[in-house]
Design a protein around this motif. Structure first.
Motif, mmCIF file in Angstrom:
data_model
loop_
_atom_site.group_PDB
_atom_site.id
_atom_site.type_symbol
_atom_site.label_atom_id
_atom_site.label_comp_id
_atom_site.label_asym_id
_atom_site.label_seq_id
_atom_site.Cartn_x
_atom_site.Cartn_y
_atom_site.Cartn_z
ATOM 1 N N TRP A 125 -12.300 5.817 15.904
ATOM 2 C CA TRP A 125 -13.385 5.069 15.257
ATOM 3 C C TRP A 125 -13.198 3.565 15.256
ATOM 4 N N GLY A 126 -12.024 3.081 15.595
ATOM 5 C CA GLY A 126 -11.829 1.644 15.674
ATOM 6 C C GLY A 126 -11.145 1.045 14.456
ATOM 7 N N GLU A 127 -10.822 -0.247 14.577
ATOM 8 C CA GLU A 127 -10.012 -0.928 13.574
ATOM 9 C C GLU A 127 -10.739 -1.095 12.244
ATOM 10 N N SER A 128 -12.076 -1.169 12.269
ATOM 11 C CA SER A 128 -12.794 -1.334 11.007
ATOM 12 C C SER A 128 -12.579 -0.140 10.084
ATOM 13 N N PHE A 129 -12.269 1.030 10.658
ATOM 14 C CA PHE A 129 -11.940 2.209 9.862
ATOM 15 C C PHE A 129 -10.444 2.308 9.586
ATOM 16 N N SER A 130 -9.638 1.970 10.571
ATOM 17 C CA SER A 130 -8.196 2.179 10.412
ATOM 18 C C SER A 130 -7.549 1.160 9.481
ATOM 19 N N GLU A 131 -8.086 -0.066 9.413
ATOM 20 C CA GLU A 131 -7.432 -1.098 8.605
ATOM 21 C C GLU A 131 -7.476 -0.772 7.101
ATOM 22 N N PRO A 132 -8.620 -0.366 6.525
ATOM 23 C CA PRO A 132 -8.591 0.022 5.106
ATOM 24 C C PRO A 132 -7.630 1.176 4.843
ATOM 25 N N MET A 133 -7.559 2.120 5.766
ATOM 26 C CA MET A 133 -6.649 3.241 5.571
ATOM 27 C C MET A 133 -5.199 2.805 5.687
ATOM 28 N N ARG A 134 -4.906 1.910 6.608
ATOM 29 C CA ARG A 134 -3.531 1.404 6.737
ATOM 30 C C ARG A 134 -3.088 0.728 5.443
ATOM 31 N N LEU A 135 -3.972 -0.074 4.854
ATOM 32 C CA LEU A 135 -3.652 -0.747 3.594
ATOM 33 C C LEU A 135 -3.471 0.255 2.457
ATOM 34 N N ALA A 136 -4.316 1.276 2.431
ATOM 35 C CA ALA A 136 -4.218 2.293 1.389
ATOM 36 C C ALA A 136 -2.903 3.058 1.483
ATOM 37 N N LEU A 137 -2.504 3.416 2.686
ATOM 38 C CA LEU A 137 -1.256 4.164 2.865
ATOM 39 C C LEU A 137 -0.043 3.296 2.530
ATOM 40 N N ARG A 138 -0.130 2.017 2.841
ATOM 41 C CA ARG A 138 0.966 1.113 2.482
ATOM 42 C C ARG A 138 1.103 1.024 0.959
ATOM 43 N N ALA A 139 -0.036 0.958 0.259
ATOM 44 C CA ALA A 139 -0.003 0.938 -1.207
ATOM 45 C C ALA A 139 0.478 2.269 -1.768
ATOM 46 N N MET A 140 0.086 3.345 -1.128
ATOM 47 C CA MET A 140 0.477 4.672 -1.590
ATOM 48 C C MET A 140 1.982 4.886 -1.481
ATOM 49 N N GLU A 141 2.588 4.353 -0.435
ATOM 50 C CA GLU A 141 4.020 4.552 -0.208
ATOM 51 C C GLU A 141 4.855 3.988 -1.361
ATOM 52 N N ARG A 142 4.349 2.959 -2.017
ATOM 53 C CA ARG A 142 5.112 2.350 -3.109
ATOM 54 C C ARG A 142 4.578 2.736 -4.494
ATOM 55 N N ASN A 143 3.695 3.724 -4.538
ATOM 56 C CA ASN A 143 3.096 4.171 -5.799
ATOM 57 C C ASN A 143 3.547 5.603 -6.080
ATOM 58 N N ALA A 144 4.540 5.754 -6.949
ATOM 59 C CA ALA A 144 5.145 7.064 -7.186
ATOM 60 C C ALA A 144 4.145 8.068 -7.769
ATOM 61 N N LEU A 145 3.276 7.620 -8.658
ATOM 62 C CA LEU A 145 2.305 8.527 -9.274
ATOM 63 C C LEU A 145 1.295 9.035 -8.250
ATOM 64 N N ALA A 146 0.832 8.135 -7.383
ATOM 65 C CA ALA A 146 -0.118 8.534 -6.350
ATOM 66 C C ALA A 146 0.519 9.510 -5.370
ATOM 67 N N LEU A 147 1.767 9.244 -4.982
ATOM 68 C CA LEU A 147 2.475 10.152 -4.074
ATOM 69 C C LEU A 147 2.646 11.534 -4.691
ATOM 70 N N LYS A 148 2.999 11.563 -5.972
ATOM 71 C CA LYS A 148 3.196 12.843 -6.651
ATOM 72 C C LYS A 148 1.905 13.641 -6.692
ATOM 73 N N LEU A 149 0.786 12.980 -7.005
ATOM 74 C CA LEU A 149 -0.503 13.662 -7.026
ATOM 75 C C LEU A 149 -0.844 14.212 -5.648
ATOM 76 N N PHE A 150 -0.683 13.377 -4.625
ATOM 77 C CA PHE A 150 -1.006 13.790 -3.257
ATOM 78 C C PHE A 150 -0.166 14.985 -2.820
ATOM 79 N N GLU A 151 1.130 14.899 -3.019
ATOM 80 C CA GLU A 151 2.028 15.953 -2.534
ATOM 81 C C GLU A 151 1.868 17.250 -3.317
ATOM 82 N N SER A 152 1.655 17.156 -4.623
ATOM 83 C CA SER A 152 1.505 18.369 -5.423
ATOM 84 C C SER A 152 0.203 19.097 -5.098
ATOM 85 N N THR A 153 -0.777 18.362 -4.583
ATOM 86 C CA THR A 153 -2.073 18.963 -4.258
ATOM 87 C C THR A 153 -2.152 19.416 -2.809
#
Length: 213
Positions: free
Chosen positions: A95-123
């Motif tokens: 889909w191109g960079e306009s789609f991948s860039e928001p997701m890249r930023l979200a995943l970078r934030a998720m990697e350092r957010n323990a609560l978000a990681l726990k929710l994601f992995e438990s689900t």
């Protein structure tokens, strides 16, 4: 979420949803609620013994609440070991960079957010089987949101926190990646909004963890 506290990106159960700038909070709220609704319905069905394709059932639930979800495309196997990096690379190539860039930023934030990681992995993981979605969204007209849905299902060798960012090539196997492009019409969805929101709020208020991007 009852007051439309809808961040620019969030972990929604076993999904990561990210929005490019410009989407109003009402649109983000609709997408967060719909994603949570479809996941809960799909997990419940499979926990009750339904067999078959998890993503197909998930897509059918979204169609039931007004989403126009086309038949997904299955991607060829890749040898990239880092699941988060592979997801953003797939999204960029389809889909191109306009789609991948928001997701890249979200995943970078998720990697350092323990609560978000726990929710994601438990689900996203049950026993040794995992399912997750990455959903980048951009505005495409006054009442339309263009969305890419990247879905991955896999088997995991052992319990491992942070598997999305692990470089252990022995951890994940029997992996399948699928993508589908969706145009979300907020006007058409209006007839389903109250039903979806009530179902999600009744079931759980702890389904979402915001990410700062």
């Amino acid at each position: 979420m009852t007051d439309l506290v809808a961040p620019q990106a969030a972990v929604v159960g076993g999904s990561v949803v990210a929005f490019a700038g410009g989407l109003p909070a009402s649109h983000r709220d609709d997408i967060y609620m719909s994603t949570a609704y479809a996941q809960r319905a799909t997990r419940a069905a499979f926990e009750d013994g339904l067999s078959g394709d998890w993503f197909e059932y998930y897509s059918n639930v979204l169609r039931f609440i007004g989403w126009d979800v086309p038949k997904p495309q299955t991607l060829a196997a890749s040898n990239i070991s880092l699941m988060a990096g592979q997801a953003t690379q797939r999204i960029a190539s389809v889909w191109g960079e306009s789609f991948s860039e928001p997701m890249r930023l979200a995943l970078r934030a998720m990697e350092r957010n323990a609560l978000a990681l726990k929710l994601f992995e438990s689900t996203s993981v049950r026993a040794n089987v995992g399912y997750f979605q990455m959903i980048p969204c951009i505005m495409n007209g006054p009442n339309k949101v263009q969305m890419g849905v990247y879905h991955r299902q896999f088997e995991i060798e052992r319990e491992a926190g942070g598997f999305l960012f692990s470089e252990d090539e022995t951890l994940i196997h029997n992996s399948v990646e699928q993508v589908a492009a969706i145009t979300f019409n907020t006007l058409y969805y209006a007839q389903f909004r109250d039903k979806v929101k009530q179902s999600v709020i009744t079931g759980s208020l702890k389904y979402l963890s915001g990410l700062e991007i």
